[in-house]
Design an enzyme around this catalytic site. Structure first.
Site, PDB file in Angstrom:
ATOM      1  CG  ASP A 194      38.264  39.575  36.976  1.00 29.25           C
ATOM      2  OD1 ASP A 194      38.819  38.622  36.335  1.00 29.25           O
ATOM      3  OD2 ASP A 194      37.352  39.438  37.790  1.00 29.25           O
ATOM      4  CG  HIS A 240      31.774  35.029  38.894  1.00 29.57           C
ATOM      5  ND1 HIS A 240      31.860  34.722  40.236  1.00 29.57           N
ATOM      6  CD2 HIS A 240      31.416  33.613  38.378  1.00 29.57           C
ATOM      7  CE1 HIS A 240      31.866  33.338  40.527  1.00 29.57           C
ATOM      8  NE2 HIS A 240      31.571  32.718  39.388  1.00 29.57           N
ATOM      9  CG  ASP A 261      31.663  33.442  30.421  1.00 34.78           C
ATOM     10  OD1 ASP A 261      31.171  32.075  30.580  1.00 34.78           O
ATOM     11  OD2 ASP A 261      32.661  33.959  30.869  1.00 34.78           O
ATOM     12  CG  ASN A 275      34.384  38.762  35.167  1.00 39.06           C
ATOM     13  OD1 ASN A 275      33.999  39.241  36.008  1.00 39.06           O
ATOM     14  ND2 ASN A 275      35.624  37.825  35.130  1.00 39.06           N
ATOM     15  CD  GLU A 329      28.810  30.280  33.320  1.00 36.63           C
ATOM     16  OE1 GLU A 329      29.384  29.120  33.563  1.00 36.63           O
ATOM     17  OE2 GLU A 329      29.572  31.211  33.128  1.00 36.63           O
TER      18      GLU A 329
END
Length: 521
Positions: A201, A235, A231, A136, A266
């Site tokens: 990000d 997002h 991970d 991410n 996740e």
């Protein structure tokens, strides 16, 4: 406000859970080779091979026989099937979730050559190696970000997300956090960082970023990795459909090289929000089920866990023909299990017994098997693994322990020869699971025991079935089972001596000792 974008996404979008499930005939098929018990390792805390105080990859190699010695007939190893290594790439942070180079190993841990040797030695013992990928974001010290923040014409500028004239710099993230940060005071140049300022990000609207991240995955597969823990999988974008589409692209890219590459995400959300991720992913961590396990054990009462697990799998089946759940107790972001259970070893045994008799791939957090304690802040839930009560060969010392210290602290050395220890309990349960395919692949259905102190469920696979009963209390419990339904059944396994079956009238009476799990087959 959504992340600033400048390049349109060209991926086909999938149905969201709310708008309708993916047809079962279009579901992602999964490989049976990806079933197993996983063991999560924070490398720095595990085993130190070169006496610098830090755990390293060669240290894990030296201790592979503790995890799985490759011989199913021995009983001295834990018996796990796969390792999950927390991030191994270079990073300025102790946890290494913000890398400066996706294509190498942090020198503190060793080298890429050491990683290759680790996978080779693990494979010799029948173990797979899954590594943590935090795609991410990068570190703000990554050369890409350094280049992009200094030069607006940099080829890496669009690797990240930058504010424009319409950006609300006071925008808050999903948990009320700041997300826009200035590159340096007075620059007027703001970038997006969901988690913290030093983790900018990446911009996945940029096809070059997506190509690069797929390249990263392929690189580690070529070094011997068997799959990845993803991970912050939810997002990448703020939109479920876009997230699912990206992970589908990533999965297909990896399958060109390794068709059975295992992906576990996740996705810290409710099951209906997790379900769509089963289209591209093999597994997703079941955070709600984790809480259910600990709640039942803490309160000593059945809380509908089996029904919840069954309903969750049914949600997942709308997106995958064979969803592999990923149950666990706690992980590196949470207070440790033994702390949650106030140091009660018998309750910890109950929790483990539930974990290893549920569907899916059970995940163990290093130290859980010996009952290590750990309360936040995060450094103290990632303390050095206790091989010995105090010091000894390979014991990591990068951090002075706060919660696991002193001559009476838990350790492998003090438990390994104790048949009643938590470590022995974990070893026995993993072997029971391996010996009963129904516990690995079977469906789950709640069984009403008539006594809230005893949790019951059946596991069924093809023509095989087993009734699992957990006495969640510190005192014996006696149940009356229908004789017709259960006549001829015998005790397949038990976590302690003293389980008794007796025919009485039209019933089968079973007495289960305190904090004991048994299976009838």
């Amino acid at each position: 406000m959504k992340k600033i974008t400048s390049i349109a996404l060209s991926l086909p979008l999938l149905f969201s859970f709310a708008s309708g499930a993916l047809a079962k005939d279009g579901a992602q098929p999964q490989s049976d080779s990806n079933n197993g018990v996983f063991y999560e390792i924070y490398v720095r805390s595990f085993y130190d091979s070169n006496k610098d105080g830090n755990g390293d990859l060669n240290g894990i190699i030296q201790k592979l026989d503790y995890l799985n010695d490759g011989n199913p007939h021995t009983k001295k190893d834990l018996g796990v099937d796969s390792l999950w290594l927390m991030p191994v790439s270079p990073s300025p942070s102790y946890h290494k979730y913000d890398t400066t180079d996706f294509y190498s190993v942090d020198p503190q841990y060793g080298s890429v050559e050491d990683f290759r040797r680790l996978t080779k030695e693990a494979h010799k013992r029948g173990m797979k190696v899954t590594i943590d990928l935090a795609l991410n974001h990068t570190s703000n010290q990554h050369p890409w970000f350094q280049d992009a923040s200094k030069d607006k014409n940099s080829p890496h500028r669009d690797y990240y997300i930058w504010a424009d004239a319409d950006t609300d710099l006071n925008e808050k993230g999903p948990w009320g956090q700041q997300v826009w940060y200035e590159t340096y005071p007075g620059s007027g140049d703001y970038y997006y960082a969901l988690f913290i300022d030093f983790m900018p990000d990446l911009n996945f609207e940029n096809p070059k970023v997506r190509e690069e991240m797929t390249k990263v995955g392929k690189y580690w597969l070529n070094q011997g990795a068997d799959g990845f823990r993803l991970d912050a999988a939810m997002h990448i974008y703020e939109d479920i459909d876009k997230n699912v589409a990206w992970w589908d692209e990533f999965k297909k890219g990896l399958q060109q090289l390794k068709p059975d590459a295992y992906l576990v995400g996740e996705v810290w959300d409710r099951p209906n929000q997790v379900a769509p991720y089963y289209k591209p992913l093999d597994s997703a961590f079941n955070f709600d089920l984790s809480e259910k396990i600990l709640d039942a054990v803490q309160n000593g009462a059945d809380n509908g866990l089996a029904s919840f697990a069954a309903q969750t799998l049914e949600l997942y089946r709308a997106y995958s023909s064979n969803p592999i759940d990923a149950p666990f107790l706690t992980n590196h972001d949470q207070e440790r299990t033994m702390t949650r259970l106030n140091g009660d070893v018998n309750k910890a045994k109950n929790a483990a017994s539930i974990l290893f008799t549920l569907p899916g791939n059970p995940f163990i957090y290093y130290g859980e098997e010996i009952g290590m304690l750990g309360k936040k802040p995060d450094e103290y839930i990632r303390e050095p693994f206790r091989w010995y009560p105090e010091s000894g060969e390979g014991q990591t010392t990068w951090e002075a322990p706060r919660d696991n210290v002193g001559p009476d602290t838990v350790s492998v050395d003090s438990q390994t020869k104790d048949k009643d220890s938590l470590l022995s309990h974990y070893r026995d349960l993993i072997r029971i699971r391996h010996e009963n395919p129904v516990l690995v692949k079977g469906d789950i259905q709640e069984f009403q025991t008539g006594d809230s102190r005893v949790m019951g469920y059946t596991r069924t696979y093809e023509d095989d079935s087993i009734l699992v009963l957990h006495n969640l209390t510190h005192e014996p419990a006696t149940l009356q089972l229908s004789k017709e339904e259960w006549k001829g059944r015998k005790i397949e396994f038990s976590t302690s001596n003293g389980v008794k079956l007796k025919k009485t009238g039209g019933h089968l009476e079973i007495t289960i000792p305190a904090n004991t799990t048994c299976g009838l087959k």
